[in-house]
Design a protein around this motif. Structure first.
Motif, short mmCIF file in Angstrom:
data_model
loop_
_atom_site.label_atom_id
_atom_site.label_comp_id
_atom_site.label_asym_id
_atom_site.label_seq_id
_atom_site.Cartn_x
_atom_site.Cartn_y
_atom_site.Cartn_z
N SER A 294 14.86 1.30 1.55
CA SER A 294 14.10 2.55 1.59
C SER A 294 12.67 2.26 2.02
CB SER A 294 14.09 3.23 0.22
OG SER A 294 13.21 4.34 0.21
N ALA A 295 12.07 3.23 2.74
CA ALA A 295 10.69 3.09 3.21
C ALA A 295 9.71 3.88 2.35
CB ALA A 295 10.59 3.55 4.66
N ARG A 296 10.13 4.30 1.16
CA ARG A 296 9.29 5.24 0.41
C ARG A 296 7.95 4.64 -0.04
NH1 ARG A 296 13.68 4.29 -3.11
NH2 ARG A 296 13.18 3.28 -5.11
N TYR A 297 7.85 3.32 -0.15
CA TYR A 297 6.58 2.71 -0.53
C TYR A 297 5.72 2.32 0.69
CZ TYR A 297 8.51 2.27 -5.25
OH TYR A 297 9.06 2.53 -6.47
N SER A 298 6.26 2.45 1.89
CA SER A 298 5.56 1.95 3.06
C SER A 298 4.28 2.72 3.40
CB SER A 298 6.51 1.93 4.27
OG SER A 298 7.52 0.95 4.07
N PRO A 299 4.29 4.06 3.44
CA PRO A 299 3.04 4.76 3.80
C PRO A 299 1.87 4.43 2.86
CG PRO A 299 4.91 6.27 3.88
CD PRO A 299 5.40 5.01 3.23
N GLY A 300 2.13 4.46 1.56
CA GLY A 300 1.07 4.15 0.61
C GLY A 300 0.60 2.71 0.73
N SER A 301 1.54 1.80 0.99
CA SER A 301 1.18 0.38 1.10
C SER A 301 0.21 0.13 2.26
CB SER A 301 2.43 -0.47 1.29
OG SER A 301 3.27 -0.40 0.16
N VAL A 302 0.48 0.74 3.41
CA VAL A 302 -0.36 0.46 4.57
C VAL A 302 -1.72 1.18 4.47
CG1 VAL A 302 0.39 2.30 6.17
CG2 VAL A 302 -0.21 0.02 7.06
N ILE A 303 -1.77 2.31 3.75
CA ILE A 303 -3.07 2.93 3.50
C ILE A 303 -3.93 2.01 2.63
CG2 ILE A 303 -4.22 4.81 2.27
CD1 ILE A 303 -2.03 6.67 3.29
N VAL A 304 -3.31 1.45 1.59
CA VAL A 304 -4.03 0.48 0.74
C VAL A 304 -4.48 -0.72 1.57
CG1 VAL A 304 -3.79 -1.11 -1.20
CG2 VAL A 304 -2.86 1.21 -1.37
N MET A 305 -3.63 -1.15 2.51
CA MET A 305 -3.99 -2.26 3.38
C MET A 305 -5.25 -1.92 4.18
SD MET A 305 -1.67 -3.97 6.40
CE MET A 305 -2.38 -5.10 7.59
N GLY A 306 -5.31 -0.70 4.73
CA GLY A 306 -6.49 -0.28 5.48
C GLY A 306 -7.75 -0.28 4.64
N LEU A 307 -7.62 0.15 3.38
CA LEU A 307 -8.79 0.15 2.48
C LEU A 307 -9.28 -1.28 2.22
CD1 LEU A 307 -7.66 2.88 -0.09
CD2 LEU A 307 -9.39 3.10 1.71
N PHE A 308 -8.33 -2.21 2.07
CA PHE A 308 -8.72 -3.61 1.87
C PHE A 308 -9.39 -4.18 3.13
CE2 PHE A 308 -5.68 -3.88 -1.80
CZ PHE A 308 -6.59 -4.37 -2.72
N VAL A 309 -8.93 -3.76 4.33
CA VAL A 309 -9.58 -4.21 5.57
C VAL A 309 -11.03 -3.73 5.60
CG1 VAL A 309 -9.60 -4.03 8.08
CG2 VAL A 309 -7.44 -4.37 6.89
N VAL A 310 -11.25 -2.47 5.19
CA VAL A 310 -12.62 -1.95 5.14
C VAL A 310 -13.44 -2.76 4.12
CG1 VAL A 310 -14.05 0.04 4.54
CG2 VAL A 310 -11.96 0.36 5.87
N GLY A 311 -12.84 -3.07 2.97
CA GLY A 311 -13.54 -3.90 1.99
C GLY A 311 -13.87 -5.27 2.53
N PHE A 312 -12.94 -5.87 3.28
CA PHE A 312 -13.18 -7.18 3.91
C PHE A 312 -14.34 -7.08 4.89
CE2 PHE A 312 -12.05 -10.51 7.05
CZ PHE A 312 -11.94 -11.59 6.20
N PHE A 313 -14.39 -6.00 5.66
CA PHE A 313 -15.49 -5.76 6.61
C PHE A 313 -16.82 -5.67 5.87
CE2 PHE A 313 -18.19 -2.23 8.03
CZ PHE A 313 -18.69 -2.75 9.21
N MET A 314 -16.85 -4.94 4.76
CA MET A 314 -18.09 -4.76 4.00
C MET A 314 -18.62 -6.09 3.46
SD MET A 314 -18.73 -1.34 3.81
CE MET A 314 -19.63 -1.08 2.31
N VAL A 315 -17.71 -6.92 2.94
CA VAL A 315 -18.14 -8.22 2.41
C VAL A 315 -18.68 -9.09 3.53
CG1 VAL A 315 -17.43 -10.31 1.19
CG2 VAL A 315 -16.53 -8.09 0.47
N SER A 352 -0.28 -5.86 0.43
CA SER A 352 0.10 -4.50 0.81
C SER A 352 0.81 -4.49 2.16
CB SER A 352 -1.13 -3.59 0.84
OG SER A 352 -2.18 -4.16 1.60
N GLY A 353 0.42 -5.39 3.07
CA GLY A 353 1.10 -5.49 4.35
C GLY A 353 2.54 -5.95 4.21
N GLY A 354 2.78 -6.93 3.34
CA GLY A 354 4.15 -7.39 3.09
C GLY A 354 5.01 -6.30 2.49
N MET A 355 4.44 -5.51 1.57
CA MET A 355 5.19 -4.41 0.96
C MET A 355 5.52 -3.34 1.99
SD MET A 355 3.33 -4.00 -2.76
CE MET A 355 4.53 -2.79 -3.29
N PHE A 356 4.68 -3.21 3.00
CA PHE A 356 4.92 -2.22 4.04
C PHE A 356 6.06 -2.63 4.97
CE2 PHE A 356 3.99 -1.08 8.51
CZ PHE A 356 4.12 0.30 8.43
N VAL A 357 6.07 -3.89 5.41
CA VAL A 357 6.90 -4.24 6.55
C VAL A 357 8.32 -4.68 6.20
CG1 VAL A 357 6.32 -6.71 6.75
CG2 VAL A 357 6.72 -5.35 8.82
#
Length: 434
Positions: A294-315, A352-357
Motif C-alpha cells: 500500500s502507498a498510504r504512507y507515501s505522501p506524508g513521508s515525502v512531505i516530511v522529507m521535504g521539510l527535513f531538506v529545508v531544515g538541512f538548508f537552514m543549518v 522518510s525517503g525510504g518510507m516513501f519509496v
C-alpha cells in the motif's frame, strides 16, 4: 520481522540478497572513491567539483535510460539466474579497468589523457552492468517468494542495498585510493562466486523475439507498462524521488569541502547517514504496513522529507566555515555546535525517503503478471534514469551558472512536493481499485 528472518536463512533468497549487496557495495566503493579523489585531489573550486560530480552521475545513469528495455526483455524471456552470472563475470573485467584507472590517478600518471578516461569508461560500463542486473533483483522475488513474502523481500533488498552503499561509501572516504582499487577487483570476484548459487529462474511465459532497437523498444515498453494507473503513478513518484536523491548525492562532496570546510571523510559520513536512514525507513514502513502492499504512507513521508531538506538548508546556511579554509576531519567536524543538527536533518531526509519509496517498488512487482515483472521494473528504470539524468544535468548547469550549492538544496525540497502529489494520486487510485 519473523518473515524477514526466515527469508535471510532461505536459499530461495540469501544468494540473491548477498549478490545484490556486493553489487551495490562495489558500485559505491568505486564511484565514490573516484569522485572524492577527484574533488579533493584534482579539482580545486566548488564549481569544478560539483560539475565533475554531476557529470560522473550522468555517465553512470545514462545506460539505464538507453538499455533498460533490452535488459527487461532479457530478464523476462531468459533464465534470470543465468543472466546474473554472466553480468557478474563481466564485472570482473570492468573493475580491472576501473581499478587501473584509480591507480594511475593516484600515481599522477597521465591523469587527463589516460586515468580519467579509463575511470569514466569503467563508470559507464558499471552503469551497463547495473542496468542488466537491476530488473532482475526485484522481478525474481515473486518467482522465488510466496505472495505474503514479497513486500518483506523487497524491503530487505532495499535495506541491504543501502547497507552496502553505506559500507562502500565509508571505505571510499577512509581508504587510500590504491586500496580501493584492489577492493573493487576482489569484490567483483566474490560477487561472481556467490551469484553461482542463485536458484534457477526460467522464463514463466513463452520467450518472444528480442527487439534490439533501443528507441523503439524503450517507447513500446513504457507504453505497454503504464496502462495500469497505479503502476504509472508509482513509476512517476519513484522517478521524482530518485531525481531528488541524485541531486542530493551530487551536492554532498562539494558541499562538505567548500561550504562546511570538511574533509572527504565527512563527505563520506554524509552518504553513510543517508544510506542508514533509507535502510531504517525501508524496514520501518514494512512493519507499519504489516506486509500489505500500500502507498498510504507515501505522501506524508515525502512531505516530511521535504521539510527535513529545508531544515538541512537552514543549518548549512548558518554554518561558520573553519578559519583559513582548513579542512576539518570527522572528529573536529563533530565538535562543531551545528554538526549534530545537520546530521539529524540528513537522517530525517533519508528515513522518510525510504518510507516513501519501498512500497512503490512493491507495486511494480505485485500488480502485474509475473511474466511481465522484469519489463515493468525495466520501464521504471527507463523513466527513473531519464529523470535522474535531467536532475544531474540541471545540477551541472546550475553549478556552471554559479548558483551556490546551498541554494540548490531548495530545488530538492520543491521536488518533494511533486512527489507528494503523485503519491496522493496513487493512494486515490489504490482505493478506487479496492
Amino acid at each position: 520481522m519473523t518473515t524477514q528472518t526466515h527469508l535471510i536463512r532461505s536459499r530461495r533468497f540469501l544468494p540473491l540478497f548477498v549478490t545484490q549487496l556486493l553489487n551495490a557495495f562495489n558500485d559505491n566503493l568505486f564511484k565514490n572513491a573516484m569522485v572524492l579523489f577527484a574533488i579533493y585531489s584534482i579539482y580545486e573550486t566548488e564549481e569544478q567539483g560539483a560539475a565533475f560530480s554531476a557529470l560522473a552521475s550522468a555517465i553512470f545513469i545514462l545506460p539505464f535510460f538507453l538499455l533498460s528495455a533490452l535488459a527487461g526483455q532479457l530478464a523476462d524471456m531468459r533464465d534470470k539466474a543465468r543472466i546474473i552470472r554472466i553480468v557478474k563475470a563481466c564485472e570482473i573485467a570492468i573493475m580491472a579497468v576501473g581499478g587501473g584507472g584509480l591507480v594511475l590517478a593516484w600515481m599522477g600518471v597521465a591523469v587527463d589523457l589516460l586515468a580519467m578516461p579509463l575511470l569514466m569508461l569503467a563508470l559507464f560500463a558499471m552503469g551497463v552492468h547495473s542496468t542488466f542486473f537491476g530488473p532482475i533483483k526485484y522481478a525474481i522475488l515473486p518467482q522465488h517468494l510466496h505472495p505474503q513474502e514479497v513486500l518483506a523481500g523487497t524491503g530487505l533488498v532495499e535495506a541491504g542495498t543501502y547497507i552496502a552503499i553505506l559500507t562502500g561509501t565509508i571505505l571510499a572516504g577512509w581508504l587510500e585510493v590504491e586500496w580501493a582499487a584492489l577492493g573493487v577487483v576482489v569484490t567483483s570476484v566474490i560477487g561472481y562466486l556467490v551469484s553461482r548459487h542463485v536458484p534457477d529462474a526460467p522464463p514463466i511465459g513463452t520467450p518472444e523475439p528480442l527487439d534490439f532497437n533501443v528507441w523503439r523498444s524503450s517507447i513500446t515498453l513504457v507504453r505497454n507498462t503504464v496502462h495500469d494507473r497505479r503502476v504509472f503513478l508509482a513509476i512517476m513518484a519513484i522517478s521524482f524521488f530518485w531525481t531528488i536523491g541524485s541531486v542530493l548525492f551530487i551536492q554532498f562532496g562539494p558541499l562538505a569541502k567548500n561550504v562546511l570546510t570538511a574533509s572527504k571523510e565527512v563527505a563520506s559520513l554524509f552518504l553513510v547517514i543517508f544510506s542508514v536512514g533509507v535502510a531504517i525507513g525501508s524496514i520501518s514502513v514494512n512493519a507499519l504496513l504489516k506486509g500489505t502492499v500500500s502507498a498510504r504512507y507515501s505522501p506524508g513521508s515525502v512531505i516530511v522529507m521535504g521539510l527535513f531538506v529545508v531544515g538541512f538548508f537552514m543549518v548549512c546556511r548558518n554554518w561558520t566555515p573553519h578559519p583559513g579554509g582548513e579542512l576539518m576531519n570527522a572528529a573536529r567536524f563533530m565538535a562543531e555546535p551545528l554538526a549534530v543538527p545537520l546530521l539529524l536533518m540528513l537522517l530525517g531526509i533519508a528515513v522518510s525517503g525510504g518510507m516513501f519509496v519501498v512500497p512503490l517498488y512493491a507495486f511494480l512487482t505485485t500488480f502485474v503478471d509475473k511474466s511481465q515483472t522484469a519489463r515493468t521494473v525495466a520501464a521504471n528504470n527507463i523513466v527513473n534514469s531519464g529523470a535522474m539524468v535531467v536532475g544531474s544535468l540541471l545540477a551541472f548547469g546550475l553549478s556552471a551558472a554559479g548558483v551556490a550549492i546551498i541554494t540548490q538544496l531548495l530545488l530538492s525540497a520543491a521536488m518533494c512536493l511533486v512527489s507528494a502529489w503523485l503519491g496522493h494520486l496513487l493512494v486515490k487510485a489504490e482505493r478506487a481499485a479496492a
